[in-house]
Scaffold this motif. Structure first.
Motif, PDB file in Angstrom:
ATOM      1  N   ALA A   1       1.025  -1.115  -0.060  1.00  0.00           N
ATOM      2  CA  ALA A   1      -0.006  -0.025   0.073  1.00  0.00           C
ATOM      3  C   ALA A   1       0.747   1.287   0.070  1.00  0.00           C
ATOM      4  CB  ALA A   1      -1.041   0.037   1.311  1.00  0.00           C
TER       5      ALA A   1
ATOM      6  N   LEU B   1      -5.122   1.630   6.936  1.00  0.00           N
ATOM      7  CA  LEU B   1      -4.449   0.535   6.187  1.00  0.00           C
ATOM      8  C   LEU B   1      -2.830   0.736   6.653  1.00  0.00           C
ATOM      9  CD1 LEU B   1      -5.589   0.496   2.334  1.00  0.00           C
ATOM     10  CD2 LEU B   1      -5.882  -1.216   4.239  1.00  0.00           C
TER      11      LEU B   1
ATOM     12  N   THR C   1      -0.470  -2.599   7.390  1.00  0.00           N
ATOM     13  CA  THR C   1      -0.333  -3.437   6.471  1.00  0.00           C
ATOM     14  C   THR C   1       0.908  -3.747   5.928  1.00  0.00           C
ATOM     15  OG1 THR C   1      -0.770  -1.854   4.538  1.00  0.00           O
ATOM     16  CG2 THR C   1      -2.621  -3.123   5.417  1.00  0.00           C
TER      17      THR C   1
ATOM     18  N   PHE D   1      -4.482  -8.390  -0.411  1.00  0.00           N
ATOM     19  CA  PHE D   1      -5.634  -7.716   0.167  1.00  0.00           C
ATOM     20  C   PHE D   1      -7.018  -8.316  -0.052  1.00  0.00           C
ATOM     21  CE2 PHE D   1      -3.497  -3.159   0.700  1.00  0.00           C
ATOM     22  CZ  PHE D   1      -2.141  -3.654   1.635  1.00  0.00           C
ATOM     23  N   SER D   2      -7.883  -8.225   0.710  1.00  0.00           N
ATOM     24  CA  SER D   2      -9.259  -8.290   0.623  1.00  0.00           C
ATOM     25  C   SER D   2      -9.754  -7.066  -0.492  1.00  0.00           C
ATOM     26  CB  SER D   2     -10.155  -8.082   1.919  1.00  0.00           C
ATOM     27  OG  SER D   2     -10.207  -6.868   2.396  1.00  0.00           O
TER      28      SER D   2
ATOM     29  N   MET E   1     -10.244  -3.973   1.621  1.00  0.00           N
ATOM     30  CA  MET E   1      -8.922  -3.190   1.606  1.00  0.00           C
ATOM     31  C   MET E   1      -8.417  -2.378   0.460  1.00  0.00           C
ATOM     32  SD  MET E   1      -6.684  -6.167   3.915  1.00  0.00           S
ATOM     33  CE  MET E   1      -5.264  -5.370   4.066  1.00  0.00           C
ATOM     34  N   ARG E   2      -8.702  -3.096  -0.882  1.00  0.00           N
ATOM     35  CA  ARG E   2      -8.195  -2.788  -2.042  1.00  0.00           C
ATOM     36  C   ARG E   2      -9.155  -1.316  -2.517  1.00  0.00           C
ATOM     37  NH1 ARG E   2      -7.993  -7.583  -6.066  1.00  0.00           N
ATOM     38  NH2 ARG E   2      -7.679  -9.116  -4.408  1.00  0.00           N
TER      39      ARG E   2
ATOM     40  N   ARG F   1     -10.267   0.561  -0.179  1.00  0.00           N
ATOM     41  CA  ARG F   1     -10.058   1.554   0.910  1.00  0.00           C
ATOM     42  C   ARG F   1      -8.591   2.241   0.301  1.00  0.00           C
ATOM     43  NH1 ARG F   1      -9.426  -0.507   6.515  1.00  0.00           N
ATOM     44  NH2 ARG F   1      -9.875  -2.393   5.484  1.00  0.00           N
TER      45      ARG F   1
ATOM     46  N   GLY G   1     -17.022  -5.147   4.322  1.00  0.00           N
ATOM     47  CA  GLY G   1     -16.260  -4.006   3.401  1.00  0.00           C
ATOM     48  C   GLY G   1     -17.037  -2.902   3.235  1.00  0.00           C
TER      49      GLY G   1
ATOM     50  N   GLU H   1     -17.103  -0.683   6.407  1.00  0.00           N
ATOM     51  CA  GLU H   1     -15.818   0.120   6.364  1.00  0.00           C
ATOM     52  C   GLU H   1     -15.706   1.260   5.530  1.00  0.00           C
ATOM     53  OE1 GLU H   1     -12.699  -2.659   5.049  1.00  0.00           O
ATOM     54  OE2 GLU H   1     -12.933  -4.000   6.863  1.00  0.00           O
TER      55      GLU H   1
END
Length: 306
Positions: free
Chosen positions: A94, A122, A125, A133-134, A137-138, A140, A167, A170
């Motif tokens: 990231a 993040l 990470t 990444f989930s 997460m991607r 974000r 997600g 989030e």
């Protein structure tokens, strides 16, 4: 009133397709706008014009009160944008993804990377590659790329598309945080209506390139609220009956003289009987009000455009 974005008769035509038809909208500073329409309604076409990815056919576009292509390009530095799926380097972390973006944009201070990663949750990470990444997460990280220049105006095109419930929550919390803590004006394009309802405080409905409605959360709630719609020959007498015989003041008289009664939703018969008993002629009485989904479907209709 300070407008972050204003359009006047903004029109975009692609060959034989009218993607945007005389669009007039005003976005005030500090609000979260839900931009609603089916696929192909014109949402992405408008976002591309705002961000300079395509050019208008006619009409005017203002950003922070400025217009003209040179001034617009200058004002676009104050915008952050995630259009559709974010372009990420899968084998990099990231931090490395943001470092490339920082250099491309000519942002001198490296500290913005840490700050932005912390903002989107993040920071921990480390060296983990983005490919591991989930999806949440991607997304974000995609929003982090849009935030690295600390924008005043953030545009998110379908930010929760394909996300699982965790997600989605989030991203929702992140949007609320950006708006509340940074006073950021945010435009979210989505067709997931229930999610927008929990995030936005203003709504712009578009269909076939035409803006159908521009309303606040309060106005939307009022339109969707369940009620008994009553039409009678004597509104003044009817309201007296409601207050004195049915002991309720929970009603509203609309401009067209329809009375909206928010009580007795399960007992229309009693309302009808009491009104008739007092010599009122009832020309209409029915249960009304939509779910959010129903309301937008009713406004947008069934048509799609490619």
């Amino acid at each position: 009133m300070e407008y972050i974005l204003e359009t006047k008769n903004l029109t975009k035509r692609y060959k034989n397709t009218l993607a945007l038809d005389n669009v007039n909208i005003k976005l005030e500073k500090g609000n979260v706008y839900g931009f609603i329409g089916q696929n192909g309604a014109g949402k992405t076409s408008l976002i591309r014009l705002i961000t300079g990815l395509s050019f208008k056919t006619s009409g005017e576009l203002y950003l922070f009160g400025e217009t003209g292509e040179k001034k617009l390009q200058e004002q676009r530095k104050r915008i952050g944008c995630m259009v559709e799926t974010p372009a990420l380097y899968p084998n990099m972390s990231a931090y490395q993804n943001l470092e490339i973006q920082r250099m491309q944009r000519g942002i001198p201070d490296k500290k913005v990377i840490e700050d932005t990663l912390e903002l989107v949750g993040l920071k921990d990470t480390g060296k983990k590659a983005v490919k591991n990444f989930s999806l949440g997460m991607r997304q974000r990280l995609g929003i982090a790329l849009a935030l690295i220049n600390d924008p005043e105006f953030l545009i998110l095109d379908e930010p929760v598309n394909g996300l699982d419930p965790v997600g989605i929550v989030e991203i929702r919390e992140l949007i609320k945080k950006l708006n509340k803590e940074k006073g950021m004006t945010i435009l979210i394009s989505s067709h997931i209506l229930e999610e927008l309802y929990q995030t936005a405080d203003h709504y712009i409905i578009i269909s076939h390139g035409v803006i159908l409605e521009n309303l606040t959360l309060k106005e939307l709630n009022e339109k969707c609220k369940k009620h008994i719609a009553i039409k009678v020959d004597d509104v003044a007498l009817a309201t007296t009956v409601l207050e004195e015989k049915l002991n309720t003041a929970n009603y509203q008289v609309m401009p067209d003289k329809t009375i909206r009664l928010y009580d007795y939703l399960d007992d229309i018969k009693s309302v009808s009987r009491e009104l008739s008993k007092n010599n009122l002629i009832i020309t209409g009485i029915s249960l009304a009000g939509d779910s959010l989904e129903d309301y937008f479907i009713k406004r947008i209709g069934g048509g799609k455009r490619d």
